[in-house]
Design a protein around this motif. Structure first.
Motif, short mmCIF file in Angstrom:
data_model
loop_
_atom_site.label_atom_id
_atom_site.label_comp_id
_atom_site.label_asym_id
_atom_site.label_seq_id
_atom_site.Cartn_x
_atom_site.Cartn_y
_atom_site.Cartn_z
N ASP A 54 10.06 -3.86 -5.36
CA ASP A 54 9.98 -2.44 -5.00
C ASP A 54 9.23 -1.63 -6.06
N GLU A 55 9.74 -0.45 -6.43
CA GLU A 55 8.98 0.45 -7.29
C GLU A 55 9.87 1.13 -8.32
N ILE A 56 9.22 1.66 -9.36
CA ILE A 56 9.90 2.50 -10.36
C ILE A 56 9.01 3.73 -10.50
N SER A 57 9.45 4.85 -9.96
CA SER A 57 8.56 6.01 -9.83
C SER A 57 9.41 7.27 -9.72
N PRO A 58 8.78 8.45 -9.68
CA PRO A 58 9.57 9.67 -9.48
C PRO A 58 10.29 9.71 -8.13
N ASP A 59 9.89 8.81 -7.19
CA ASP A 59 10.62 8.71 -5.92
C ASP A 59 11.98 8.06 -6.12
N THR A 60 12.09 7.20 -7.12
CA THR A 60 13.29 6.36 -7.24
C THR A 60 14.08 6.61 -8.52
N CYS A 61 13.61 7.54 -9.35
CA CYS A 61 14.30 7.84 -10.61
C CYS A 61 14.54 9.34 -10.71
N ARG A 62 15.56 9.73 -11.47
CA ARG A 62 15.66 11.13 -11.88
C ARG A 62 15.17 11.23 -13.32
N PHE A 63 14.13 12.05 -13.51
CA PHE A 63 13.54 12.29 -14.82
C PHE A 63 13.74 13.77 -15.14
N TRP A 64 14.37 14.09 -16.25
CA TRP A 64 14.53 15.49 -16.67
C TRP A 64 13.84 15.68 -18.00
N ASP A 65 13.07 16.76 -18.14
CA ASP A 65 12.44 17.07 -19.42
C ASP A 65 13.54 17.22 -20.48
N SER A 66 13.36 16.52 -21.61
CA SER A 66 14.43 16.49 -22.64
C SER A 66 14.72 17.87 -23.21
N LYS A 67 13.67 18.69 -23.33
CA LYS A 67 13.85 20.01 -23.96
C LYS A 67 14.34 21.05 -22.97
N SER A 76 0.85 -1.18 0.00
CA SER A 76 0.00 0.00 0.00
C SER A 76 0.90 1.24 0.00
N TYR A 77 0.79 2.04 -1.06
CA TYR A 77 1.66 3.20 -1.23
C TYR A 77 1.10 4.40 -0.48
N LYS A 78 1.98 5.14 0.21
CA LYS A 78 1.58 6.30 1.02
C LYS A 78 1.94 7.60 0.30
N ASP A 79 1.32 8.69 0.74
CA ASP A 79 1.70 10.02 0.23
C ASP A 79 2.91 10.57 0.99
N ASP A 80 3.34 9.88 2.05
CA ASP A 80 4.48 10.35 2.86
C ASP A 80 5.76 10.37 2.02
N ALA A 81 6.54 11.43 2.23
CA ALA A 81 7.82 11.54 1.53
C ALA A 81 8.91 11.82 2.55
N THR A 82 10.05 11.16 2.38
CA THR A 82 11.21 11.47 3.22
C THR A 82 12.42 11.63 2.32
N ALA A 83 13.43 12.30 2.83
CA ALA A 83 14.69 12.44 2.10
C ALA A 83 15.82 12.52 3.11
N PHE A 84 17.03 12.35 2.61
CA PHE A 84 18.24 12.40 3.44
C PHE A 84 18.10 11.45 4.62
N GLU A 121 4.02 18.27 -6.60
CA GLU A 121 2.84 17.51 -7.06
C GLU A 121 2.70 17.59 -8.58
N ASP A 122 2.91 18.81 -9.12
CA ASP A 122 2.77 19.00 -10.57
C ASP A 122 3.76 18.13 -11.34
N ALA A 123 4.97 17.99 -10.82
CA ALA A 123 5.99 17.18 -11.50
C ALA A 123 5.57 15.71 -11.54
N ASP A 128 10.81 14.92 -10.81
CA ASP A 128 11.01 13.82 -9.86
C ASP A 128 11.19 14.34 -8.45
N LYS A 129 11.54 13.45 -7.55
CA LYS A 129 11.60 13.75 -6.11
C LYS A 129 12.66 14.78 -5.75
N ASP A 130 13.61 15.07 -6.64
CA ASP A 130 14.58 16.13 -6.34
C ASP A 130 13.85 17.46 -6.08
#
Ligand code: 5GP
Length: 236
Positions: free
Chosen positions: A192-205, A27-35, A223-225, A211-213
């Protein structure tokens, strides 16, 4: 399927037993942690986005011959998965220098590299997930040499597929983290998962971070990202 007791609560997910001994409910949560848990917050809608995006991508990977733990999505935030014992490694795949590699080697973020780089970290929060190599992994018995050959092969194949799939959606896959597990019979599968929490995604243009950065670095528009990545991949 019947949901039973909670077995484990992580930073972004809860894992429950079910009436099926070989399947668990994530069950995926909206909670976010870093560092390593130092920074805490919430990202509205993240649980549903990460759940649906992970399942969408794992289905694509299954079609490419990569075995995964996915059984079936049961709701926007919940998914039935095969029970595995997690190989205690974070498998990190890097295409472009960023994050901790940029820091460690003094390379500006966005520096191209001549080759894809694979790194392994030992999963241990108390130690801050230290980087290790194949010798440590073999010496500690975290995975066999044969398992590591398979894990590296899967990680590079996952990278090839995801990189070209995302490129067509106008997204550069900078780096990402994978985790693998063993089924009861020893089969290695992607977990596990493959999501903006676990990947760096940069707009090509524009190079905009999707992502989570945005959360880690207080860039705003978190949220928009996540929603933008969802829209590009799944159209909604
Ligand atoms: P870095 O080592 O540069 O911090 O991370 C490399 C890539 O792996 C990034 O895409 C990052 O999101 C992912 N990653 C590394 N460690 C973790 C972790 O402990 N949790 C999550 N969610 N992602 C991680």
């Amino acid at each position: 399927m019947e949901k039973r007791e909670m077995l484990y609560e992580g930073k972004a997910k809860r894992v429950y037993a079910t009436d099926r001994s070989d399947q668990l409910l994530v069950s995926y949560k909206d909670d976010a942690t870093a560092f390593n848990g130092l920074k805490k917050g919430q990202i509205a809608g993240k649980g549903a986005i990460n759940n649906r995006m992970t399942n969408f991508l794992m289905k694509k990977l299954e079609q490419q011959g990569i075995p995964t733990h996915l059984v079936e999505e049961v709701s926007d935030t919940d998914t039935l998965v095969k029970r595995v014992t997690i190989v205690p490694l974070e498998v990190i795949v890097r295409n472009i220098a960023a994050g901790s590699l940029s820091k460690r080697l003094g390379l500006p973020e966005g520096t191209p590299m001549g080759h894809t780089v694979l790194e392994y970290c030992y999963k241990d929060d108390a130690l801050g997930d230290p980087m290790v190599n194949e010798y440590h992994i073999a010496a500690m018995g975290w995975a066999s040499e044969e398992e590591m050959r398979l894990i590296a092969d899967y990680a590079l194949r996952i990278n090839d597929f995801l990189r070209s799939y995302l490129k067509d959606l106008g997204v550069d896959l900078i780096d990402f983290k994978l985790e693998f597990g063993r089924l009861m019979d020893g089969t290695i599968v992607l977990a596990d998962e493959i999501s903006p929490d676990t990947c760096r995604f940069w707009d090509s243009k524009t190079g905009e971070k999707l992502d989570k950065d945005r959360f880690r670095r207080d860039l705003g528009g978190v949220e928009d990202a996540y929603r933008e990545m969802m829209k590009r991949l799944m159209g909604a």
